[in-house]
Write a protein that holds these residues in place. Structure first.
Motif, PDB file in Angstrom:
ATOM      1  N   LEU A  78       0.487  -1.270  -0.082  1.00  0.00           N
ATOM      2  CA  LEU A  78       0.228   0.048  -0.508  1.00  0.00           C
ATOM      3  C   LEU A  78       0.753   1.338   0.410  1.00  0.00           C
ATOM      4  O   LEU A  78       2.148   1.658   0.541  1.00  0.00           O
ATOM      5  N   TYR A  79       0.146   1.984  -0.561  1.00  0.00           N
ATOM      6  CA  TYR A  79       1.639   3.610  -1.003  1.00  0.00           C
ATOM      7  C   TYR A  79       1.145   4.429   0.554  1.00  0.00           C
ATOM      8  O   TYR A  79      -0.133   4.215   0.528  1.00  0.00           O
ATOM      9  N   TRP A  80       1.882   4.990   0.927  1.00  0.00           N
ATOM     10  CA  TRP A  80       2.078   6.022   2.198  1.00  0.00           C
ATOM     11  C   TRP A  80       1.664   7.047   1.161  1.00  0.00           C
ATOM     12  O   TRP A  80       2.975   7.761   0.518  1.00  0.00           O
ATOM     13  N   TRP A  81       1.391   8.259   1.667  1.00  0.00           N
ATOM     14  CA  TRP A  81       0.809   9.454   0.860  1.00  0.00           C
ATOM     15  C   TRP A  81       1.948   9.889   1.545  1.00  0.00           C
ATOM     16  O   TRP A  81       2.479  10.348   2.703  1.00  0.00           O
ATOM     17  N   GLN A  82       2.608  10.434   0.714  1.00  0.00           N
ATOM     18  CA  GLN A  82       4.340  11.700   0.899  1.00  0.00           C
ATOM     19  C   GLN A  82       3.568  13.325   1.045  1.00  0.00           C
ATOM     20  O   GLN A  82       3.287  13.961  -0.070  1.00  0.00           O
TER      21      GLN A  82
END
Length: 143
Positions: A42-46
């Protein structure tokens, strides 16, 4: 090169019934459209503020691996989304989407292509490298 800009957006209708997030941590109280990477993670928002990077593992009702589907979910008021600006530029201009946390999403570093030097590269690989160089030259000239 034109910078790659990743932005947080919602529909105006979504914000009529909810308080707008003022910081990345505020997103934890909102339904967000999660993104699954090709490797299954899952992509973590940066985000960034004052040179300090922040990553947020948002939560939400759906997880998608296709930007166009995530865009449709945000347009349907399912939640907040995280997109490359170029993918939602038309929706922003038309007022269908609005930016959130604009001061927390600076342009990303420009992309680079690294590859090993090979004497016998395939014709397809050589054509790709030539195309990438032409694209880079054209975007530098128009920036």
């Amino acid at each position: 090169m034109r910078p790659i800009i990743v932005i947080v957006v919602s529909s105006p209708n979504y914000l009529r019934t909810r308080e707008q997030p003022r910081s990345p941590s505020d997103l934890l109280a909102h339904p967000c459209i999660r993104v699954r990477l090709p490797n299954g993670a899952l992509y973590w928002w940066q985000f960034e503020k004052g040179g300090q990077p922040i990553q947020i593992d948002v939560d939400g009702p759906i997880t998608l691996d296709e930007a166009s589907l995530a865009r449709m979910a945000v347009l349907e008021d399912v939640g907040i989304g995280f997109f490359m600006e170029s993918d939602v530029q038309g929706d922003l201009a038309a007022g269908r989407l609005v930016r959130i946390l604009e001061d927390r999403t600076p342009p990303l570093e420009q992309l680079c292509l690294y590859y090993p030097s090979r004497r016998h590269s395939s014709a397809a690989f050589k054509a790709f490298i030539d195309l990438a160089r032409k694209f880079a030259a054209s975007t530098t000239a128009t920036a």
